[in-house]
Design a protein around this motif. Structure first.
Motif, PDB file in Angstrom:
ATOM      1  N   VAL A   1       0.854  -1.187   0.000  1.00 12.02           N
ATOM      2  CA  VAL A   1       0.000   0.000   0.000  1.00 12.02           C
ATOM      3  C   VAL A   1       0.892   1.240   0.000  1.00 12.02           C
ATOM      4  O   VAL A   1       1.890   1.289   0.731  1.00 12.02           O
ATOM      5  CB  VAL A   1      -0.925   0.024   1.239  1.00 12.02           C
ATOM      6  N   GLY A   2       0.542   2.226  -0.807  1.00 11.50           N
ATOM      7  CA  GLY A   2       1.249   3.496  -0.766  1.00 11.50           C
ATOM      8  C   GLY A   2       0.834   4.292   0.457  1.00 11.50           C
ATOM      9  O   GLY A   2      -0.363   4.379   0.771  1.00 11.50           O
ATOM     10  N   CYS A   3       1.791   4.896   1.157  1.00 13.80           N
ATOM     11  CA  CYS A   3       1.513   5.556   2.428  1.00 13.80           C
ATOM     12  C   CYS A   3       1.947   7.014   2.426  1.00 13.80           C
ATOM     13  O   CYS A   3       2.934   7.391   1.791  1.00 13.80           O
ATOM     14  CB  CYS A   3       2.226   4.816   3.576  1.00 13.80           C
ATOM     15  N   TRP A   4       1.216   7.815   3.172  1.00 11.97           N
ATOM     16  CA  TRP A   4       1.528   9.223   3.398  1.00 11.97           C
ATOM     17  C   TRP A   4       2.923   9.378   3.995  1.00 11.97           C
ATOM     18  O   TRP A   4       3.665  10.290   3.661  1.00 11.97           O
ATOM     19  CB  TRP A   4       0.463   9.789   4.329  1.00 11.97           C
ATOM     20  N   ALA A   5       3.279   8.461   4.902  1.00 13.37           N
ATOM     21  CA  ALA A   5       4.629   8.407   5.484  1.00 13.37           C
ATOM     22  C   ALA A   5       4.889   6.974   5.917  1.00 13.37           C
ATOM     23  O   ALA A   5       3.955   6.241   6.257  1.00 13.37           O
ATOM     24  CB  ALA A   5       4.754   9.347   6.673  1.00 13.37           C
ATOM     25  N   THR A   6       6.157   6.572   5.891  1.00 14.56           N
ATOM     26  CA  THR A   6       6.527   5.244   6.376  1.00 14.56           C
ATOM     27  C   THR A   6       7.514   5.365   7.531  1.00 14.56           C
ATOM     28  O   THR A   6       8.172   6.394   7.712  1.00 14.56           O
ATOM     29  CB  THR A   6       7.153   4.370   5.276  1.00 14.56           C
ATOM     30  N   TYR A   7       7.615   4.284   8.306  1.00 17.50           N
ATOM     31  CA  TYR A   7       8.508   4.197   9.458  1.00 17.50           C
ATOM     32  C   TYR A   7       9.135   2.803   9.437  1.00 17.50           C
ATOM     33  O   TYR A   7       8.516   1.848   8.956  1.00 17.50           O
ATOM     34  CB  TYR A   7       7.734   4.422  10.764  1.00 17.50           C
TER      35      TYR A   7
ATOM     36  N   VAL B   1       7.917  -2.424   9.320  1.00 15.91           N
ATOM     37  CA  VAL B   1       7.592  -1.243   8.530  1.00 15.91           C
ATOM     38  C   VAL B   1       6.188  -0.784   8.897  1.00 15.91           C
ATOM     39  O   VAL B   1       5.231  -1.569   8.859  1.00 15.91           O
ATOM     40  CB  VAL B   1       7.654  -1.546   7.015  1.00 15.91           C
ATOM     41  N   GLY B   2       6.084   0.465   9.281  1.00 10.62           N
ATOM     42  CA  GLY B   2       4.779   1.037   9.580  1.00 10.62           C
ATOM     43  C   GLY B   2       4.424   2.095   8.559  1.00 10.62           C
ATOM     44  O   GLY B   2       5.299   2.691   7.927  1.00 10.62           O
ATOM     45  N   GLY B   3       3.130   2.330   8.404  1.00 11.06           N
ATOM     46  CA  GLY B   3       2.705   3.338   7.449  1.00 11.06           C
ATOM     47  C   GLY B   3       1.361   3.931   7.792  1.00 11.06           C
ATOM     48  O   GLY B   3       0.514   3.287   8.420  1.00 11.06           O
ATOM     49  N   GLN B   4       1.196   5.192   7.397  1.00 12.18           N
ATOM     50  CA  GLN B   4      -0.087   5.889   7.437  1.00 12.18           C
ATOM     51  C   GLN B   4      -0.643   5.958   6.029  1.00 12.18           C
ATOM     52  O   GLN B   4       0.011   6.502   5.135  1.00 12.18           O
ATOM     53  CB  GLN B   4       0.094   7.332   7.881  1.00 12.18           C
ATOM     54  N   GLU B   5      -1.825   5.429   5.812  1.00  9.87           N
ATOM     55  CA  GLU B   5      -2.520   5.656   4.545  1.00  9.87           C
ATOM     56  C   GLU B   5      -3.586   6.722   4.786  1.00  9.87           C
ATOM     57  O   GLU B   5      -4.443   6.566   5.665  1.00  9.87           O
ATOM     58  CB  GLU B   5      -3.182   4.373   4.044  1.00  9.87           C
ATOM     59  N   ARG B   6      -3.546   7.795   4.034  1.00  5.90           N
ATOM     60  CA  ARG B   6      -4.550   8.848   4.152  1.00  5.90           C
ATOM     61  C   ARG B   6      -5.402   8.856   2.895  1.00  5.90           C
ATOM     62  O   ARG B   6      -4.881   8.865   1.776  1.00  5.90           O
ATOM     63  CB  ARG B   6      -3.889  10.204   4.389  1.00  5.90           C
ATOM     64  N   VAL B   7      -6.732   8.875   3.076  1.00  4.10           N
ATOM     65  CA  VAL B   7      -7.666   8.678   1.973  1.00  4.10           C
ATOM     66  C   VAL B   7      -8.637   9.853   1.892  1.00  4.10           C
ATOM     67  O   VAL B   7      -9.211  10.274   2.904  1.00  4.10           O
ATOM     68  CB  VAL B   7      -8.460   7.356   2.158  1.00  4.10           C
ATOM     69  N   ASP B   8      -8.802  10.373   0.685  1.00  5.57           N
ATOM     70  CA  ASP B   8      -9.814  11.400   0.398  1.00  5.57           C
ATOM     71  C   ASP B   8     -11.034  10.671  -0.154  1.00  5.57           C
ATOM     72  O   ASP B   8     -11.121  10.361  -1.341  1.00  5.57           O
ATOM     73  CB  ASP B   8      -9.260  12.403  -0.604  1.00  5.57           C
ATOM     74  N   LEU B   9     -12.012  10.401   0.700  1.00  2.29           N
ATOM     75  CA  LEU B   9     -13.149   9.559   0.323  1.00  2.29           C
ATOM     76  C   LEU B   9     -14.100  10.262  -0.643  1.00  2.29           C
ATOM     77  O   LEU B   9     -14.702   9.614  -1.515  1.00  2.29           O
ATOM     78  CB  LEU B   9     -13.914   9.123   1.578  1.00  2.29           C
ATOM     79  N   ASP B  10     -14.277  11.566  -0.509  1.00  2.00           N
ATOM     80  CA  ASP B  10     -15.273  12.265  -1.330  1.00  2.00           C
ATOM     81  C   ASP B  10     -14.658  13.134  -2.421  1.00  2.00           C
ATOM     82  O   ASP B  10     -15.367  13.851  -3.125  1.00  2.00           O
ATOM     83  CB  ASP B  10     -16.198  13.108  -0.444  1.00  2.00           C
ATOM     84  N   GLY B  11     -13.339  13.082  -2.570  1.00  2.00           N
ATOM     85  CA  GLY B  11     -12.689  13.802  -3.659  1.00  2.00           C
ATOM     86  C   GLY B  11     -12.655  15.301  -3.524  1.00  2.00           C
ATOM     87  O   GLY B  11     -12.465  16.006  -4.524  1.00  2.00           O
TER      88      GLY B  11
END
Length: 432
Positions: A334-340, A350-360
């Motif tokens: 998964v592509g992530c906003w930031a990884t650790y 490896v940790g990650g934040q996925e940030r999603v724009d649900l309504d565009g």
């Protein structure tokens, strides 16, 4: 492993920095010693031999003694050993130049598949709270996190804008003493950008910042020895990756030019002992927000973004070989906003934040937490289930470190404002 030095003789077999050693003997009479973390051979007891100091592998030939097929020497004569059976070797390591009387008598046994560390893939990771701290710069900045085996402490480092009194915001260290649970803080006022990447090198806390490298006394902290590292000249760096082997800090990406264009394609090496900076390689693409880790002279770069403020999150990741300079690729699920990233022998968590724009509408509506384990033995990557709750759309992780067979993260609500100053949790999960 039995250490003998001027203070006496100590059994250090169960030390973390002994159990991570590997000796690889090959039929061509070559030897590779993967020492992992180094040993303080001048310690006056077993506890004082603990040292946070990750070392690169050492290669050597080994030569049999005359008329012998069982006794040999290697490592320029500093390792003498005897083959005592089909699967056992006994030897002595000496350390000229480091101690007048330091040597370690070792017994080696064959490492089998069951001896390698494994991740808790079946049970998952169950986190509990270690402590809390208050900062306005966890979500807005780019915090660093590091733990010390030797000091049994955990540190989170930020640029703390809430303490800016007009003369700059300090580099602030939140230090958790895991022996008694106490939290102490240390503030060093210096004008720098927000990204902090801490490491422990030979028992010292080294914080790689956007423009400065600050070296602190690990136990007492106080004011550091501060040096301009000159990466990207006066512009400095932002959201770069950083990993350590020996005295060298490998810096990945993070460049901006005078027009604020993203130009972070470089891998650099900074020597914390000499202050020398060296350009090593150019990546196939720019990288920001991508954390890195080193295992056995391979630098792993996990995901990230093509630019500082670019919203496309990359799955393409890289392996840079520190010996040959070769670059290969692999994919995050998964592509992530930031990884650790945090290393445990042959594994990298490896940790990650996925940030999603649900309504565009251009605003992130949901944040998802991911944790994987990357096995450097076979280049596999596997997701690990956790009990970190992200169902509220705002909870996320912001940092990661690993020591004492526990994985630690900074966890909290990315939607909370700055008044009052936000509270963040340090969470820990057992790895076995």
């Amino acid at each position: 492993a039995i250490l003998t030095n001027d203070s006496g003789t100590f059994d250090i077999s169960e030390n973390f920095n002994v159990k991570d050693d590997e000796f690889i003997f090959k039929a061509d009479q070559s030897l590779e010693w993967r020492a992992g973390n180094d040993i303080n051979i001048n310690g006056s007891n077993a506890s004082e031999t603990l040292l946070d100091y990750y070392r690169s592998p050492v290669t050597s030939t080994f030569d049999y003694e005359a008329d012998s097929s069982t006794e040999a020497t290697a490592l320029s004569g500093t390792f003498s050993f005897t083959i005592v059976g089909a699967n056992a070797i006994e030897g002595v390591l000496t350390f000229p130049g480091r101690s007048s009387a330091g040597e370690i008598a070792i017994t080696l046994s064959e490492k089998t598949a069951g001896d390698y560390v494994t991740a808790p893939l079946t049970s998952g990771l169950n986190f509990s709270e270690v402590g809390t701290f208050q900062s306005i710069m966890v979500n807005a900045g780019s915090v660093g996190m590091i733990g010390s085996y030797a000091d049994n402490s955990l540190m989170v480092i930020t640029r703390e804008d809430s303490e800016n009194q007009g003369d700059g915001a300090p580099e602030k260290i939140f230090k958790f003493n895991l022996d008694n649970g106490n939290l102490t803080t240390n503030s060093f006022f210096q004008s720098d950008f927000v990204t902090k990447r801490p490491h422990i090198i030979n028992g010292e806390l080294v914080v790689m910042g956007a423009r400065y490298v600050n070296i602190y006394d690990l136990v007492n902290l106080g004011d550091p020895v501060s040096t301009v590292h000159n990466a990207n000249n006066d512009m400095g760096l932002t959201r770069f990756g950083s990993a350590v082997s020996d005295n060298d800090i490998y810096i990945t990406g993070g460049d901006l030019d005078q027009g604020n264009n993203d130009t972070g394609e470089q891998i650099r090496k900074y020597n914390a002992e000499t202050g020398q900076l060296e350009d090593l390689a150019t990546l196939p693409a720019t990288r920001y927000w991508a954390e890195t880790e080193i295992v056995n002279n391979n630098l792993y770069i996990f995901g990230g973004r093509l630019g500082f403020s670019v919203d496309d999150f990359e799955t393409e990741s890289y392996i840079y070989n520190l010996d040959s300079g070769a670059i290969s690729t692999f994919q995050l699920p998964v592509g992530c906003w930031a990884t650790y990233a945090a290393r445990q022998e042959n594994l990298i968590y490896v940790g990650g934040q996925e940030r999603v724009d649900l309504d565009g509408d251009g605003t992130y509506d949901d944040i998802n937490i991911y944790l994987w384990v990357y096995n450097t033995l076979d280049d596999s990557i596997t997701e690990i289930e956790t009990d970190l709750d992200d169902t509220d759309g705002c909870s996320a992780i912001f940092g990661m470190t690993l020591f004492n067979e526990k994985l630690y993260v900074v966890y909290g609500d990315a939607c909370q404002g700055n008044d009052p100053i936000p509270t963040w949790k340090v969470m820990a999960a057992d790895l076995n």
